[in-house]
Design a protein around this motif. Structure first.
Motif, PDB file in Angstrom:
ATOM      1  N   UNK A   1      10.563  -0.684  -0.206  1.00 47.16           N
ATOM      2  CA  UNK A   1      10.721  -2.105  -0.321  1.00 47.16           C
ATOM      3  C   UNK A   1       9.498  -2.642   0.696  1.00 47.16           C
ATOM      4  N   UNK A   2       9.524  -1.954   1.689  1.00 50.67           N
ATOM      5  CA  UNK A   2       8.659  -2.116   2.733  1.00 50.67           C
ATOM      6  C   UNK A   2       7.185  -1.857   2.718  1.00 50.67           C
ATOM      7  N   UNK A   3       7.130  -0.747   1.815  1.00 52.39           N
ATOM      8  CA  UNK A   3       5.636  -0.462   1.330  1.00 52.39           C
ATOM      9  C   UNK A   3       5.098   0.508   2.449  1.00 52.39           C
ATOM     10  N   UNK A   4       4.130   1.494   2.105  1.00 55.31           N
ATOM     11  CA  UNK A   4       3.323   2.176   2.947  1.00 55.31           C
ATOM     12  C   UNK A   4       4.168   3.597   3.435  1.00 55.31           C
ATOM     13  N   UNK A   5       5.119   3.782   2.155  1.00 56.42           N
ATOM     14  CA  UNK A   5       5.804   5.157   2.253  1.00 56.42           C
ATOM     15  C   UNK A   5       5.134   6.451   1.926  1.00 56.42           C
ATOM     16  N   UNK A   6       5.668   6.948   0.829  1.00 58.29           N
ATOM     17  CA  UNK A   6       5.028   8.188   0.143  1.00 58.29           C
ATOM     18  C   UNK A   6       3.544   7.857  -0.179  1.00 58.29           C
ATOM     19  N   UNK A   7       3.272   6.652  -0.613  1.00 58.08           N
ATOM     20  CA  UNK A   7       1.810   6.490  -1.277  1.00 58.08           C
ATOM     21  C   UNK A   7       0.801   6.171  -0.053  1.00 58.08           C
ATOM     22  N   UNK A   8       1.104   5.745   1.092  1.00 53.16           N
ATOM     23  CA  UNK A   8       0.383   5.696   2.006  1.00 53.16           C
ATOM     24  C   UNK A   8       0.284   7.121   2.627  1.00 53.16           C
ATOM     25  N   UNK A   9       1.268   7.809   2.902  1.00 52.99           N
ATOM     26  CA  UNK A   9       1.038   9.348   3.290  1.00 52.99           C
ATOM     27  C   UNK A   9       0.244  10.276   2.357  1.00 52.99           C
TER      28      UNK A   9
END
Length: 218
Positions: free
Chosen positions: A14-22
């Motif tokens: 929900x907070x975003x910036x998880x696996x996609x950002x990594x």
């Protein structure tokens, strides 16, 4: 414990910036390396193990500051500190959630990114194995840095400075394991060292992280 893990996974998505950002950061690192060192396949193949491990390590840093930050901001961390679950168990669950949302996608994507650096055939297995064995240590060590800096405004840079030196042994033996696997050399020593580092980290660091949280919550 399972409910806490599910909650942390939901918060990470929900907070975003998880696996996609990594994954995006990992891809950028791998893509930029040929521009810096040249497109020669032989050169890229020699440095591929170190570059791939370094990219994965730096990608893990991106979301460390959010391990405890969201719980601290909404007051949940105080409740978790006084809950029947030991705080060391809470830290372990936080590290597991971070690894699932950050480390596991990096493990899955690393062989694909290895193609961009001309990683040799035998290296794909050893790269996946080394990252699967070493990235849990990165997440657990990250909880220690996050615990020390929880509540600090703009503590991301300080967190990186605290954690990066602790990451060095994992980086050394992880990259060495891949290099030896590619060269057909004996891999027992770096494999055992990497496994020992991860085991010791998982066993000991949650206690240090929990102690740091208790100090910051006083």
């Amino acid at each position: 414990m399972i409910a806490l893990l599910a909650r942390d996974l939901a918060l990470a998505v929900r907070a975003g910036g998880g696996f996609g950002l990594g994954l995006a950061f990992f891809l950028i690192v791998v893509t930029l390396v040929p521009f810096g060192v040249g497109p020669e396949g032989g050169v890229l193949a020699r440095i591929a193990p170190g570059i791939l491990w370094l990219g994965a390590l730096l990608a893990c840093l991106l979301s460390l500051d959010r391990i405890f930050a969201l719980d601290y901001e909404d007051g949940s961390l105080d409740l978790l500190a006084t809950a029947p679950i030991p705080l060391e168990g809470v830290v372990t669950i936080k590290a597991a959630a971070h690894w699932i949302t950050t480390g596991l996608p990096l493990v899955a994507a690393a062989p694909v990114f290895g193609i961009l650096l001309h990683l040799e055939g035998a290296g794909f297995f050893w790269l996946t194995a080394s990252l699967a064995l070493g990235t849990p240590a990165l997440s657990v060590l990250g909880t220690f840095g996050a615990a020390l800096t929880v509540g600090l405004k703009r503590g991301g840079l300080l967190l990186s400075l605290l954690v990066l030196p602790l990451y060095v042994p994992t980086l050394i033996f992880g990259a060495e394991l891949v290099r030896r696997g590619v060269a057909g050399m004996e891999t027992t020593t770096p494999l055992l060292m990497l496994a020992g580092i991860t085991a010791a980290t998982v066993a000991l660091v949650p206690f240090a992280s929990a102690a740091a949280i208790r100090v910051n919550l006083r």
